[in-house]
Design a protein around this motif. Structure first.
Motif, PDB file in Angstrom:
ATOM      1  N   HIS A 208      -6.798   3.546  -7.788  1.00 54.29           N
ATOM      2  CA  HIS A 208      -6.083   3.125  -6.942  1.00 54.29           C
ATOM      3  C   HIS A 208      -5.979   4.436  -6.258  1.00 54.29           C
ATOM      4  O   HIS A 208      -4.841   4.658  -5.549  1.00 54.29           O
ATOM      5  N   CYS A 209      -7.059   5.178  -5.963  1.00 53.47           N
ATOM      6  CA  CYS A 209      -7.048   6.386  -5.674  1.00 53.47           C
ATOM      7  C   CYS A 209      -8.018   6.308  -4.122  1.00 53.47           C
ATOM      8  O   CYS A 209      -9.274   5.674  -4.529  1.00 53.47           O
ATOM      9  N   CYS A 210      -7.744   7.220  -3.221  1.00 49.10           N
ATOM     10  CA  CYS A 210      -8.732   7.894  -2.362  1.00 49.10           C
ATOM     11  C   CYS A 210      -8.937   9.224  -2.318  1.00 49.10           C
ATOM     12  O   CYS A 210      -7.996   9.802  -2.380  1.00 49.10           O
ATOM     13  N   PRO A 211      -9.397   9.664  -1.078  1.00 47.00           N
ATOM     14  CA  PRO A 211      -9.066  11.225  -0.728  1.00 47.00           C
ATOM     15  C   PRO A 211      -8.268  11.761  -0.356  1.00 47.00           C
ATOM     16  O   PRO A 211      -7.716  12.632  -1.202  1.00 47.00           O
ATOM     17  N   VAL A 212      -7.145  10.671  -0.215  1.00 43.80           N
ATOM     18  CA  VAL A 212      -5.963  11.164   0.632  1.00 43.80           C
ATOM     19  C   VAL A 212      -4.807  11.360  -0.163  1.00 43.80           C
ATOM     20  O   VAL A 212      -3.855  12.283  -1.136  1.00 43.80           O
ATOM     21  N   CYS A 213      -5.086  10.448  -1.020  1.00 46.85           N
ATOM     22  CA  CYS A 213      -3.852  10.410  -2.404  1.00 46.85           C
ATOM     23  C   CYS A 213      -4.037  11.182  -3.076  1.00 46.85           C
ATOM     24  O   CYS A 213      -3.437  11.112  -4.353  1.00 46.85           O
ATOM     25  N   ALA A 214      -5.194  12.073  -3.131  1.00 50.34           N
ATOM     26  CA  ALA A 214      -6.038  12.291  -4.813  1.00 50.34           C
ATOM     27  C   ALA A 214      -6.371  13.733  -4.325  1.00 50.34           C
ATOM     28  O   ALA A 214      -6.051  14.735  -4.998  1.00 50.34           O
TER      29      ALA A 214
ATOM     30  N   SER B 158       1.012  -1.234  -0.321  1.00 51.84           N
ATOM     31  CA  SER B 158      -0.216   0.330  -0.348  1.00 51.84           C
ATOM     32  C   SER B 158       0.914   1.698   0.092  1.00 51.84           C
ATOM     33  O   SER B 158       2.542   1.160   0.215  1.00 51.84           O
ATOM     34  N   LYS B 159       0.175   2.400  -0.334  1.00 51.97           N
ATOM     35  CA  LYS B 159       0.990   4.104  -0.006  1.00 51.97           C
ATOM     36  C   LYS B 159       1.327   4.260   0.888  1.00 51.97           C
ATOM     37  O   LYS B 159       1.288   3.966   1.872  1.00 51.97           O
ATOM     38  N   ILE B 160       2.063   5.367   0.896  1.00 52.56           N
ATOM     39  CA  ILE B 160       3.316   6.245   2.025  1.00 52.56           C
ATOM     40  C   ILE B 160       2.178   6.218   3.373  1.00 52.56           C
ATOM     41  O   ILE B 160       2.310   5.621   4.225  1.00 52.56           O
ATOM     42  N   PHE B 161       1.479   6.919   2.215  1.00 53.90           N
ATOM     43  CA  PHE B 161       0.663   7.835   3.889  1.00 53.90           C
ATOM     44  C   PHE B 161      -1.268   7.145   3.464  1.00 53.90           C
ATOM     45  O   PHE B 161      -2.482   8.124   4.260  1.00 53.90           O
ATOM     46  N   CYS B 162      -1.828   6.031   3.348  1.00 52.91           N
ATOM     47  CA  CYS B 162      -2.994   5.980   2.820  1.00 52.91           C
ATOM     48  C   CYS B 162      -2.974   4.610   2.349  1.00 52.91           C
ATOM     49  O   CYS B 162      -1.471   3.383   2.260  1.00 52.91           O
ATOM     50  N   GLY B 163      -4.787   3.847   2.840  1.00 55.36           N
ATOM     51  CA  GLY B 163      -4.547   2.554   2.130  1.00 55.36           C
ATOM     52  C   GLY B 163      -4.389   1.605   0.789  1.00 55.36           C
ATOM     53  O   GLY B 163      -4.634   0.436   0.764  1.00 55.36           O
ATOM     54  N   CYS B 164      -4.305   2.604  -0.393  1.00 55.46           N
ATOM     55  CA  CYS B 164      -4.249   2.850  -1.996  1.00 55.46           C
ATOM     56  C   CYS B 164      -3.758   1.441  -2.180  1.00 55.46           C
ATOM     57  O   CYS B 164      -1.929   1.139  -1.520  1.00 55.46           O
ATOM     58  N   SER B 165      -3.694   0.532  -3.218  1.00 66.75           N
ATOM     59  CA  SER B 165      -2.827  -0.282  -3.680  1.00 66.75           C
ATOM     60  C   SER B 165      -1.498   0.807  -4.433  1.00 66.75           C
ATOM     61  O   SER B 165      -1.788   1.442  -5.326  1.00 66.75           O
TER      62      SER B 165
HETATM   63 ZN    ZN Z   1      -5.191   6.083  -0.940  1.00 68.74          ZN
END
Ligand code: ZN
Ligand code: ADP
Ligand code: MG
Length: 480
Positions: free
Chosen positions: A36-42, A19-26
């Protein structure tokens, strides 16, 4: 006047966490854009980053392997800039207190020279997204899948003097990270890429010249070409009375030249400030000790050991250890047959030839070490001769399920050691070729090979070669 080239590298390596450095996305490479995005990495306002512990662990493993001093207290900072692939308009990175500093890498160049590169620092940061430029018009589409993929950036001192040194160092990094399992180091997918800072100065000078930076070059070939071209460009410029300006240049590998992109920005331009949403990181002595103890034997350590224990040349040991898959195959096979020398010979000779011929990478190799070991023993014990062995090896190379012993028996490939039978065949060959025998007798000893070849052929290539040699020699010298 002679010129000296000076190069310092900034190498970005994607860490192989799930998963990514600051969220759980792949972090998986590719995927439909923006899946592969969520509000944090977007980069949505009001979201909060949380550091992935595995990222820190992988980063520390790299820092330890590169001989760095680890800052047990380190922090993240915001690097502000606007670019369409960076939705937050800042990148979370480390400027003031990176997690690692003052490392040292001892590497070997292609021509076998030992060199040292000092590491200034390593920091953690997040990757940006990418822009897909439409081939049909002035439009680009952002894909944020890569936003927030964990990176480490390794900054070296300006210790390199030519492309050979740079490549030696990069190969060292690549195999070290592969052995550590912390990155898949696929340069073609951008998971390892280098920024090249390069300047030239008059030979003997102890002051550095003005440098340029070429960003994100991701193949060894392109890096080599970019270095040669840029150092030539700077030398010609200076010799013509011009001066080099500090700038970022883009290397175009198809055109074989670089283009000016922008004058180089300074740290001040980014208005760095401490990232307020992530608390400082504290690393325990115990975690560091555990990670150091867990470190496997690395490529360069194996290389030294193979030279020492198996008497391999530096070059051969380098070939066998550069890729983890090769070193593993070598060690498992050599263990099973207790014959490292012969195992190495087959791998360096026939196996590398076949890999090359069939474009098989080390990772794709599918040789069963147990069968390979049986094979080495069969050759060593003279059960098959070397001519037959070559074709058997091809079978081992082609299939994991190949059974050496069964194949030798079913196809009746055992070496013929029956001196009587060899003598009978050799006598036939001699009797049928009186003219050639006469040539031999008159001193044309080159035709000797003809008799060996014919005898071997009639024995389907399976005869013991030294016996054939001995018997043919004897018969020819007694034939009248
Ligand atoms: Zn994310
Ligand atoms: P910046 O902070 O502007 O990126 P740094 O001083 O941190 O610049 O150096 C970045 C990289 O450039 C380092 O890898 C360093 O070794 C290299 N470098 C610095 N000065 C030179 C120079 N004159 N010639 C070649 N490389 C250099
Ligand atoms: Mg920099």
């Amino acid at each position: 006047m002679t010129w000296e080239t000076v190069i310092g590298l900034e190498v970005h390596v994607e860490l192989a966490t799930k998963s990514k450095i600051f969220c759980g996305c792949s972090t998986e490479f590719g995927g439909a854009p923006n899946t592969h995005c969520c509000p944090v990495c977007a980069g949505m306002p009001g979201t909060l980053p949380v550091l992935n512990k595995k990222v820190l662990e992988y980063a520390l493993v790299a820092g330890i392997a590169l001989g760095c001093k680890i800052n047990r207290y380190n922090k993240f900072d915001r690097k502000n800039y606007f670019y369409p692939d960076l939705p937050k308009a800042y990148q979370i990175s480390q400027l003031y207190l990176p997690f690692a500093r003052d490392g040292r890498v001892e590497y070997v160049t292609r021509s076998g020279q030992k060199k040292v590169a000092r590491i200034r620092e390593i920091h953690m940061e997040e990757d940006a997204g990418k822009l897909i430029h439409s081939p049909y018009g002035d439009v680009s589409y952002p894909d944020f899948n890569r936003c927030g993929v964990p990176l480490i950036e390794i900054v070296s001192e300006p210790d390199f003097r030519d492309s050979e040194e740079v490549l030696g160092y990069l190969m060292w990094l690549k195999s070290t990270f592969e052995y550590l399992g912390i990155s898949d180091v696929r340069m073609e997918e951008g998971s390892m890429r280098a920024d090249i800072n390069l300047s030239v100065r008059p030979g003997g000078s102890d002051r550095f010249g003005v440098r340029t930076e070429m960003k994100n070059i991701n193949s060894f070939k392109a890096i080599e070409r970019a270095i040669i071209d840029e150092s030539k460009r700077q030398i010609e410029l200076l010799e013509a009375g011009g001066r080099v300006i500090q700038e970022t240049r883009k290397w175009d590998d198809n055109k074989g030249r670089s283009f000016s992109m922008r004058t180089k920005e300074n740290a001040q331009d980014y208005r760095y400030f401490p990232e307020p949403n992530i608390p400082p990181i504290l690393i325990s002595e115990e975690l560091l000790r555990t990670l150091a103890e867990r470190q496997p034997e690395l490529a360069h350590e194996k290389r030294e050991r193979y030279i020492r224990e198996y008497g391999l040349s530096d070059y051969d040991a380098g070939l066998l250890t550069e890729k983890k898959a090769l070193a593993e195959l070598f060690e498992r096979t050599a263990d099973l047959c207790s014959d490292p020398k012969e195992t190495a010979n087959w791998m360096l000779g026939d196996m590398m030839y076949l890999m090359n011929r069939d474009s098989v990478t080390a990772e794709e190799l599918n040789i069963d070490p147990a069968q390979f070991a049986d094979f080495v023993i069969a050759v060593r014990n003279g059960i098959i001769n070397r001519t037959v062995a070559k074709s058997v090896f091809e079978k081992i190379f082609a299939s994991h399920d190949f059974n050496v012993a069964k194949y030798i028996e079913e196809n009746n490939l055992r070496q013929i050691d029956d001196a009587g039978r060899i003598r009978r065949i050799a006598s036939e060959v001699i009797a049928e070729n009186p003219k050639t025998v006469a040539q031999y007798k008159s001193g044309k000893t080159k035709v000797f090979a003809f008799f060996i070849g014919q005898t071997m052929r009639r024995l389907q290539g399976k005869a013991n070669p030294s016996l054939v040699n001995e018997i043919v020699t004897e018969l020819l010298n007694h034939a009248d």
